[in-house]
Write an enzyme that holds these catalytic residues in place. Structure first.
Site, short mmCIF file in Angstrom:
data_model
loop_
_atom_site.label_atom_id
_atom_site.label_comp_id
_atom_site.label_asym_id
_atom_site.label_seq_id
_atom_site.Cartn_x
_atom_site.Cartn_y
_atom_site.Cartn_z
N PHE A 168 0.99 -0.96 0.10
CA PHE A 168 -0.29 0.16 0.44
C PHE A 168 0.57 1.03 -0.41
O PHE A 168 0.62 2.28 -0.06
CB PHE A 168 -0.42 0.12 0.76
N LYS A 202 -1.45 -7.41 -9.43
CA LYS A 202 -2.30 -6.66 -8.05
C LYS A 202 -1.54 -6.02 -7.41
O LYS A 202 -1.40 -5.73 -6.62
CB LYS A 202 -2.43 -8.08 -7.65
N GLU A 219 -5.72 -3.87 -2.06
CA GLU A 219 -6.82 -3.25 -2.14
C GLU A 219 -6.84 -1.89 -1.48
O GLU A 219 -8.08 -1.12 -1.42
CB GLU A 219 -7.27 -4.86 -1.26
N SER A 263 4.82 -7.50 3.50
CA SER A 263 5.75 -7.71 4.35
C SER A 263 6.12 -9.04 4.42
O SER A 263 5.99 -9.77 3.86
CB SER A 263 4.45 -8.65 5.86
N CYS A 289 9.43 1.77 3.23
CA CYS A 289 11.01 0.88 3.34
C CYS A 289 11.66 1.55 3.51
O CYS A 289 12.39 0.68 4.59
CB CYS A 289 10.27 -0.57 2.38
N GLU A 320 9.28 -3.55 13.10
CA GLU A 320 8.62 -3.23 12.10
C GLU A 320 7.38 -2.01 12.40
O GLU A 320 6.43 -3.14 12.53
CB GLU A 320 9.01 -3.43 10.52
P1 NAD Z 1 1.69 -7.12 2.95
O1 NAD Z 1 2.40 -7.89 2.84
O2 NAD Z 1 0.20 -7.04 3.75
O3 NAD Z 1 0.22 -7.06 1.40
C1 NAD Z 1 1.13 -6.07 -0.17
C2 NAD Z 1 0.45 -7.33 -0.56
O4 NAD Z 1 0.32 -8.78 -0.54
C3 NAD Z 1 -1.01 -6.45 -1.13
O5 NAD Z 1 -1.28 -6.09 -2.39
C4 NAD Z 1 -1.98 -7.89 -0.52
O6 NAD Z 1 -3.14 -7.99 -0.69
C5 NAD Z 1 -1.14 -9.08 -0.77
N1 NAD Z 1 -1.31 -10.09 0.31
C6 NAD Z 1 -1.09 -10.32 1.22
N2 NAD Z 1 -1.42 -11.76 1.61
C7 NAD Z 1 -0.98 -12.85 0.35
C8 NAD Z 1 -0.55 -14.02 0.11
N3 NAD Z 1 -1.12 -14.87 1.26
N4 NAD Z 1 -1.01 -13.78 -1.35
C9 NAD Z 1 -0.80 -13.17 -1.87
N5 NAD Z 1 -0.66 -11.90 -2.30
C10 NAD Z 1 -1.30 -11.29 -0.65
O7 NAD Z 1 1.83 -5.37 3.23
P2 NAD Z 1 1.28 -4.08 3.26
O8 NAD Z 1 1.15 -3.47 4.86
O9 NAD Z 1 0.92 -3.65 2.51
O10 NAD Z 1 2.74 -3.60 2.53
C11 NAD Z 1 3.28 -2.77 3.88
C12 NAD Z 1 5.48 -3.77 4.45
O11 NAD Z 1 6.01 -3.84 3.16
C13 NAD Z 1 5.39 -3.39 5.28
O12 NAD Z 1 5.85 -4.38 5.76
C14 NAD Z 1 7.31 -2.20 4.34
O13 NAD Z 1 8.10 -2.43 4.10
C15 NAD Z 1 7.19 -2.80 2.95
N6 NAD Z 1 7.97 -2.94 1.90
C16 NAD Z 1 9.23 -3.54 1.77
C17 NAD Z 1 9.29 -2.56 0.30
C18 NAD Z 1 11.36 -2.78 0.37
O14 NAD Z 1 11.59 -2.87 -0.90
N7 NAD Z 1 11.44 -4.41 0.74
C19 NAD Z 1 9.12 -2.01 -0.19
C20 NAD Z 1 7.79 -1.20 0.19
C21 NAD Z 1 7.26 -1.62 1.18
#
Ligand code: NAD
Length: 488
Positions: free
Chosen positions: A147, A171, A174, A224, A279, A386
């Site tokens: 997000f 994708k 959401e 995550s 991030c 985090e």
């Molecule tokens: P999230 O893991 O909750 O969701 C990310 C995406 O994964 C969403 O589109 C979600 O619908 C999808 N998703 C969730 N469960 C899934 C599953 N079981 N199978 C397939 N898809 C699934 O993360 P978030 O809260 O949207 O984003 C924040 C996180 O992203 C933080 O931890 C941040 O550090 C990380 N992030 C990391 C970087 C990097 O470069 N390492 C960059 C940006 C964000």
């Protein structure tokens, strides 16, 4: 209800189930996002797979023409897109504008594909034998986005995937589907052939359907760390390529010789920009030496109090140097509150408490003010988790070696920065710290689009980073030809 973009057309999801998309500053309902089904995802993948047959044969110099057009369309409309981004994500307008610039920069870099994708040839690698390396596109690639950067993170991937001759299914998160929906209108206008780029909205079920679809050759995931692991296992099970970029806990190390005022300004932006939801945001300051620790504790808190917390689209805050918007959701706010409580329970000193803050006119927004702890114990929950909010832990170290040890003991390794004018210390830091992106007097060391982006340890669980030359390896397979022609 938002639609999906499949095979060059906007189509309703096959499911009527959906989620509310809210403005985190006001709680206002912005749209409904469909919870697309496996059937929707499979339809998008089939369209992408069919488009690949022609697209892979289009010369690279022609494949990038619609990308150039997209760059121009984005430039012409970047302010309007940035406002949509602020509405659904809550970051400040300057942060959204910077995100748009980096997104465009990635599309521009991918326009260099006619040169970047060139293979190698070795004449006479054996007597009368030539060797050739070809970099070929593979088919359909998928991307599952987080997000916090609704535009930029998808742009780390799809321009490169398409420019190398692959086709794509995205994708979005959401929580923030509107920015990419708008950008997809420009992708449509840019004139890519049908099925080359597809967008399917939805939650984890749509993500899992992408991972499981046998026609998808590789998945890029950013989000995550637990989901990273899950995606990697899924990709391994289904025999496909995977990029998986996860959580972070980034440190800033203040050495005794740091240029103090510049450092302080830089630290504030790094820690509180996007309400700590980058991030590459820093959330731990390690001050080396008693004097630096005391100075940082006092001055950082004083500066943190000056951060204006507001709805970023409120015209009254347009001229403010540092504006901090809300966190993404009520759930995120509750988690951050729980972590602040954990810090208190562990005995860290809460010197600035952002809880209980109310922004007039935005009573339904998810605001939390800058929060600072001192006397934080290395390895405590507050230090190692985090939090993804505006919560900063300040730790004291006696030496640079101790500071590096504090960083390297953690689970994550995305970014780390040092403030110093001393070349020896800086060199030691960049060599010894286990983080993929290092800053020297730079608090957010996020590489430009021409260079690779990605961490280490639980922040990057796959081998290949994104952006720059690195991503070409992800999106191409190499064939090596050894050829010999016998004498006439
Ligand atoms: P999230 O893991 O909750 O969701 C990310 C995406 O994964 C969403 O589109 C979600 O619908 C999808 N998703 C969730 N469960 C899934 C599953 N079981 N199978 C397939 N898809 C699934 O993360 P978030 O809260 O949207 O984003 C924040 C996180 O992203 C933080 O931890 C941040 O550090 C990380 N992030 C990391 C970087 C990097 O470069 N390492 C960059 C940006 C964000």
């Amino acid at each position: 209800m938002l639609k999906n973009y499949i095979d060059g057309e906007w189509r309703a999801s096959s499911s009527s189930a959906g989620l509310d998309v809210e403005n985190p500053s006001t709680g206002e309902l912005l749209a409904r996002v469909p919870l697309s089904t496996k059937e929707d995802v499979d339809r998008a993948v089939s369209a992408a797979s069919a488009a690949f047959k022609e697209w892979k044969r289009v010369p690279a110099s022609r494949r990038v023409r619609p990308l150039w057009k997209l760059v121009q369309l984005l430039r012409d409309n970047e302010d309007a897109i940035a406002r949509i981004l602020v509405q659904e994500m809550g970051k400040s307008l300057p942060d959204a504008a910077a995100e748009m610039k980096r997104s465009i920069e990635n599309a521009e870099t991918a326009c260099a594909m006619p040169v970047l994708q060139q293979g190698d040839k070795m004449i006479e690698c054996g007597t009368g034998i030539d060797g050739e390396v070809m970099r070929l596109p593979m088919g359909v690639f998928g991307m599952i986005a987080p997000f916090n950067f609704p535009a930029m993170v998808p742009f780390w991937f799809f321009p490169y995937a398409i420019a190398t001759g692959n086709t794509f299914v995205l994708k979005p998160s959401e929580l923030v589907p509107l920015t990419m929906a708008k950008i997809t209108e420009y992708i449509h206008e840019a004139g890519f052939p049908k099925g080359v780029f597809n967008l399917v909205n939805g939650d984890r079920n749509a993500g899992e359907a992408l991972v499981e679809n046998p026609e998808v050759k590789g998945i890029s995931f950013v989000g995550s760390t637990p989901v990273c692991r899950h995606i990697m296992q899924g990709c391994a099970r289904h025999g496909k390529r995977c990029q998986a970029m996860g959580r972070a806990k980034n440190h800033l190390v203040a050495m005794p010789d740091a240029k103090f005022d510049d450092m302080l300004r830089n630290m504030i932006t790094s820690c509180f920009g996007c309400a700590g939801q980058r991030c590459m945001a820093s959330s731990v300051i390690v001050a080396v030496g008693e004097k630096m620790y005391r100075n940082v504790c006092t001055s950082f808190v004083a500066e943190a109090k000056k951060v204006v917390v507001a709805n970023p689209l409120d015209p009254a805050v347009a001229g403010e140097p540092v504006v901090m918007g809300p966190v993404i959701s009520a759930k995120a706010k509750a988690f951050i509150g729980k972590m602040i409580e954990a810090g208190v329970q562990e005995g860290a000193k809460l010197v600035l408490d952002g809880r209980g803050l109310s922004v007039p006119g935005c009573e339904n927004g998810h605001f939390i003010g800058p929060t600072v702890f001192t006397e934080v114990k290395p390895g405590s929950t507050l230090h190692r988790t985090e939090i993804f909010g505006p919560v900063v832990a300040i730790i004291k170290a006696d030496t640079l070696d101790e500071a590096i040890g504090i960083i390297n003991d953690g689970e994550y390794g995305n970014g780390a920065s040092i403030y110093t004018q001393n070349g020896f210390w800086a060199r030691k830091f960049k060599l010894d710290v286990d983080a993929g992106m290092i800053g020297i007097n730079v608090g957010i060391p996020a590489p430009v689009a021409q260079l690779p982006f990605g961490g280490m340890k639980a922040s990057l669980m796959s081998d290949i980073k994104t952006q720059g030359k690195a991503i070409i390896d992800f999106y191409t397979t190499s064939k090596v030809v050894t050829e010999r022609y016998l004498d006439e």
